[in-house]
Design a protein around this motif. Structure first.
Motif, PDB file in Angstrom:
ATOM      1  N   PHE A  76      35.347  16.674  -5.892  1.00 56.83           N
ATOM      2  CA  PHE A  76      34.932  17.660  -5.052  1.00 56.83           C
ATOM      3  C   PHE A  76      33.489  17.944  -4.954  1.00 56.83           C
ATOM      4  CE2 PHE A  76      39.761  18.114  -4.937  1.00 56.83           C
ATOM      5  CZ  PHE A  76      39.642  17.260  -3.529  1.00 56.83           C
ATOM      6  N   VAL A  77      32.907  18.440  -6.004  1.00 52.96           N
ATOM      7  CA  VAL A  77      31.989  19.540  -6.421  1.00 52.96           C
ATOM      8  C   VAL A  77      30.619  18.945  -6.476  1.00 52.96           C
ATOM      9  CG1 VAL A  77      30.433  20.988  -8.030  1.00 52.96           C
ATOM     10  CG2 VAL A  77      33.146  21.527  -6.624  1.00 52.96           C
ATOM     11  N   LEU A  78      31.204  17.333  -7.802  1.00 50.13           N
ATOM     12  CA  LEU A  78      29.839  16.583  -7.966  1.00 50.13           C
ATOM     13  C   LEU A  78      29.941  15.774  -7.501  1.00 50.13           C
ATOM     14  CD1 LEU A  78      31.642  17.402 -11.700  1.00 50.13           C
ATOM     15  CD2 LEU A  78      29.528  18.825 -10.600  1.00 50.13           C
ATOM     16  N   SER A  79      30.443  14.553  -6.678  1.00 51.50           N
ATOM     17  CA  SER A  79      30.342  13.374  -6.438  1.00 51.50           C
ATOM     18  C   SER A  79      29.016  12.691  -5.684  1.00 51.50           C
ATOM     19  CB  SER A  79      31.656  12.890  -6.048  1.00 51.50           C
ATOM     20  OG  SER A  79      32.174  13.456  -4.268  1.00 51.50           O
ATOM     21  N   HIS A  80      29.051  13.518  -5.021  1.00 50.52           N
ATOM     22  CA  HIS A  80      28.396  14.076  -3.532  1.00 50.52           C
ATOM     23  C   HIS A  80      26.827  13.951  -5.220  1.00 50.52           C
ATOM     24  CE1 HIS A  80      28.745  18.002  -3.656  1.00 50.52           C
ATOM     25  NE2 HIS A  80      28.096  17.708  -3.207  1.00 50.52           N
ATOM     26  N   ARG A  81      26.541  14.427  -5.940  1.00 54.13           N
ATOM     27  CA  ARG A  81      25.449  14.979  -7.438  1.00 54.13           C
ATOM     28  C   ARG A  81      25.334  14.353  -8.269  1.00 54.13           C
ATOM     29  NH1 ARG A  81      25.211  20.506  -6.097  1.00 54.13           N
ATOM     30  NH2 ARG A  81      27.042  21.058  -5.151  1.00 54.13           N
ATOM     31  N   ILE A  82      26.311  12.705  -8.101  1.00 54.00           N
ATOM     32  CA  ILE A  82      25.225  11.178  -8.888  1.00 54.00           C
ATOM     33  C   ILE A  82      24.955  10.267  -8.366  1.00 54.00           C
ATOM     34  CG2 ILE A  82      26.542  12.339 -10.528  1.00 54.00           C
ATOM     35  CD1 ILE A  82      28.708  10.886 -10.027  1.00 54.00           C
ATOM     36  N   ILE A  83      23.725   9.590  -9.163  1.00 57.14           N
ATOM     37  CA  ILE A  83      23.435   8.206  -7.949  1.00 57.14           C
ATOM     38  C   ILE A  83      23.750   7.414  -9.296  1.00 57.14           C
ATOM     39  CG2 ILE A  83      21.108   7.158  -7.689  1.00 57.14           C
ATOM     40  CD1 ILE A  83      19.711   9.434  -6.658  1.00 57.14           C
ATOM     41  N   LEU A  84      24.907   6.415  -8.818  1.00 54.24           N
ATOM     42  CA  LEU A  84      25.065   4.772  -9.499  1.00 54.24           C
ATOM     43  C   LEU A  84      23.704   4.384  -9.456  1.00 54.24           C
ATOM     44  CD1 LEU A  84      28.705   4.641  -7.992  1.00 54.24           C
ATOM     45  CD2 LEU A  84      27.938   6.369  -9.383  1.00 54.24           C
ATOM     46  N   LYS A  85      23.928   3.442 -11.078  1.00 55.70           N
ATOM     47  CA  LYS A  85      23.132   2.281 -11.080  1.00 55.70           C
ATOM     48  C   LYS A  85      23.195   1.276 -10.108  1.00 55.70           C
ATOM     49  CE  LYS A  85      21.990   3.484 -15.983  1.00 55.70           C
ATOM     50  NZ  LYS A  85      22.621   3.563 -17.276  1.00 55.70           N
ATOM     51  N   ALA A  86      22.540  -0.312  -9.682  1.00 60.79           N
ATOM     52  CA  ALA A  86      22.516  -0.637  -9.157  1.00 60.79           C
ATOM     53  C   ALA A  86      24.296  -1.279  -9.371  1.00 60.79           C
ATOM     54  CB  ALA A  86      21.476  -1.356  -9.115  1.00 60.79           C
ATOM     55  N   GLU A  87      24.439  -2.191 -10.508  1.00 58.68           N
ATOM     56  CA  GLU A  87      25.473  -2.782 -11.487  1.00 58.68           C
ATOM     57  C   GLU A  87      26.850  -2.251 -11.054  1.00 58.68           C
ATOM     58  OE1 GLU A  87      23.051  -1.700 -14.718  1.00 58.68           O
ATOM     59  OE2 GLU A  87      22.506  -1.767 -12.686  1.00 58.68           O
ATOM     60  N   ALA A  88      27.309  -0.976 -11.402  1.00 51.63           N
ATOM     61  CA  ALA A  88      27.900  -0.309 -10.905  1.00 51.63           C
ATOM     62  C   ALA A  88      28.562  -0.407  -8.764  1.00 51.63           C
ATOM     63  CB  ALA A  88      27.526   1.498 -11.215  1.00 51.63           C
ATOM     64  N   ARG A  89      27.140  -0.287  -8.630  1.00 51.95           N
ATOM     65  CA  ARG A  89      27.194  -0.489  -6.923  1.00 51.95           C
ATOM     66  C   ARG A  89      27.890  -2.032  -6.371  1.00 51.95           C
ATOM     67  NH1 ARG A  89      22.499   2.308  -6.602  1.00 51.95           N
ATOM     68  NH2 ARG A  89      21.377   0.495  -5.602  1.00 51.95           N
ATOM     69  N   TYR A  90      27.106  -2.491  -6.586  1.00 54.61           N
ATOM     70  CA  TYR A  90      28.160  -4.274  -6.584  1.00 54.61           C
ATOM     71  C   TYR A  90      29.014  -4.749  -7.176  1.00 54.61           C
ATOM     72  CZ  TYR A  90      22.262  -4.875  -5.980  1.00 54.61           C
ATOM     73  OH  TYR A  90      21.030  -4.774  -5.642  1.00 54.61           O
ATOM     74  N   GLN A  91      29.503  -3.618  -8.142  1.00 52.75           N
ATOM     75  CA  GLN A  91      30.685  -3.763  -8.574  1.00 52.75           C
ATOM     76  C   GLN A  91      31.816  -3.205  -8.152  1.00 52.75           C
ATOM     77  OE1 GLN A  91      30.891  -2.911 -12.604  1.00 52.75           O
ATOM     78  NE2 GLN A  91      29.967  -4.990 -13.501  1.00 52.75           N
ATOM     79  N   GLY A  92      31.548  -1.975  -6.731  1.00 52.00           N
ATOM     80  CA  GLY A  92      32.169  -1.622  -6.279  1.00 52.00           C
ATOM     81  C   GLY A  92      33.024   0.025  -6.967  1.00 52.00           C
ATOM     82  N   THR A  93      32.032   0.284  -7.524  1.00 48.31           N
ATOM     83  CA  THR A  93      33.134   1.360  -8.508  1.00 48.31           C
ATOM     84  C   THR A  93      32.454   2.448  -7.698  1.00 48.31           C
ATOM     85  OG1 THR A  93      32.400   0.859 -10.616  1.00 48.31           O
ATOM     86  CG2 THR A  93      32.931   2.949  -9.934  1.00 48.31           C
ATOM     87  N   SER A  94      32.815   3.655  -6.827  1.00 47.16           N
ATOM     88  CA  SER A  94      33.398   4.672  -6.565  1.00 47.16           C
ATOM     89  C   SER A  94      32.650   6.236  -7.462  1.00 47.16           C
ATOM     90  CB  SER A  94      34.240   4.719  -5.683  1.00 47.16           C
ATOM     91  OG  SER A  94      34.737   5.896  -6.718  1.00 47.16           O
ATOM     92  N   SER A  95      32.199   6.987  -6.540  1.00 44.11           N
ATOM     93  CA  SER A  95      31.413   8.144  -7.308  1.00 44.11           C
ATOM     94  C   SER A  95      32.193   9.010  -7.811  1.00 44.11           C
ATOM     95  CB  SER A  95      29.968   9.017  -6.877  1.00 44.11           C
ATOM     96  OG  SER A  95      29.281   8.362  -6.255  1.00 44.11           O
ATOM     97  N   GLU A  96      33.328   8.761  -7.311  1.00 42.01           N
ATOM     98  CA  GLU A  96      34.576   9.569  -7.456  1.00 42.01           C
ATOM     99  C   GLU A  96      35.725   8.823  -8.364  1.00 42.01           C
ATOM    100  OE1 GLU A  96      33.877  10.574  -2.822  1.00 42.01           O
ATOM    101  OE2 GLU A  96      34.061   8.818  -4.392  1.00 42.01           O
TER     102      GLU A  96
END
Length: 321
Positions: free
Chosen positions: A281-301
């Protein structure tokens, strides 16, 4: 000199019971909102309309006897609509300052992503500095001061997404979701004749809330727990799927939130499970994923959860690396 009254944990439970009697089946969200209030932090609540976001904030404000204010953010909203404005008084031949809604105790910033970045910044500055500057004069906000901002994750047309640097100002990012069938059925039954919020009475004064905030800050955290937090944080900065890891502000946020959670649970010390539970809850909105991770559908949580699972849990001093 008479010693200050110590807040009984039963009083904290009364606040939780008060809010839970209006917001059915969302005990976790209610408790996390109280964590943010005790930490003097703020909450970003991302969810669809109609799930009880406004009622949650109103009930929390009423339970702790605080002023509730609300801002409906729109594209034409100006910073002065948030902070206040100086108006000329012809009788006194001088300008008078009219306070904006940000001078309340508990503020609902509804659909914060619908207004311009300039207006967003006016609120976010107030959240960070606990003051606003109008016409060159700095004015302190009331204490306690708590903001719950909402945004709709479904409709993106005509919105201004919050930049990562501004997302970092929120202690927690939460999602309420739809209530369970039984909870919604109970909600319908309770709302037949009148709304449950009409029966809510304050169970804590503003002075008692300020004292509770102070007591939550004084909850003990061992050095090994601090090292455990830093272990999690540093892993976000070196993870192969994360472009930008958590800042030192995130480290402090996780520490303070863990103290407040322990306080609500009736403990005067933090345990590793507090940190594990709160980290997503504290950290998931504080990181930026790399493009590859986003394309693979990985979530910050999901990434934060995997980092927590791989981090060493401290048992005694020296075990956290």
């Amino acid at each position: 000199m008479e010693q200050e009254k110590v807040i009984e944990n039963t009083q904290i439970q009364e606040v939780l019971n008060n809010v839970n009697s209006v917001i059915f089946g969302k005990e976790e969200i209610v408790k996390l909102s109280l964590v943010a209030l005790l930490t003097e932090g703020h909450v970003l609540l991302e969810d669809v309309p109609g799930v009880g976001k406004t009622m949650l904030v109103r009930t929390l404000a009423k339970s702790v006897n605080c002023d509730f204010t609300r801002i409906q953010f729109t594209p034409d909203l100006l910073p002065s609509d948030v902070t206040g404005v100086s108006i000329y008084n012809p009788k006194e031949l001088e300008f008078e300052f009219r306070e904006g809604p940000v001078f309340g105790n508990i503020l609902l910033a509804d659909e914060i992503n619908r207004t311009s970045p300039k207006t967003q910044s006016a609120l976010l500055e107030a959240m960070e500095e606990k003051s606003v500057t109008v016409d060159g004069e700095t004015r302190r906000l009331q204490s306690p001061f708590f903001v719950m901002a909402t945004q709709n994750p479904i409709e993106y047309e005509g919105t201004y997404p919050l930049p990562e640097a501004q997302l970092d100002r929120f202690l927690l990012k939460l999602r309420m979701g739809y209530p369970a069938y039984e909870d919604e059925l109970e909600m319908l039954a309770r709302n037949t004749n009148h709304h449950p919020i009409e029966e809510i009475q304050a169970v804590m004064s503003q002075k008692e809330l300020l004292l509770a905030q102070e007591e939550a800050q004084n909850v003990y955290m061992d050095e090994t727990i601090q090292a455990y937090i830093l272990n999690i944080i540093t892993r976000t900065r070196s993870h192969s799927s994360i472009y930008l890891g958590v800042s030192p502000r995130g480290s402090l946020a996780l520490m303070e939130a863990s103290k407040a959670y322990a306080y609500i649970e009736g403990r005067d010390y933090v345990i590793p499970d507090d940190v594990k539970y709160l980290a997503p809850f504290v950290l998931s909105h504080r990181i930026i994923l790399k493009a590859e991770a986003r394309y693979q559908g990985t979530s910050s949580e999901a990434l934060i959860d995997s980092i927590i699972q791989s981090a060493h849990i401290p048992i005694k001093k020296g075990i956290a690396e």
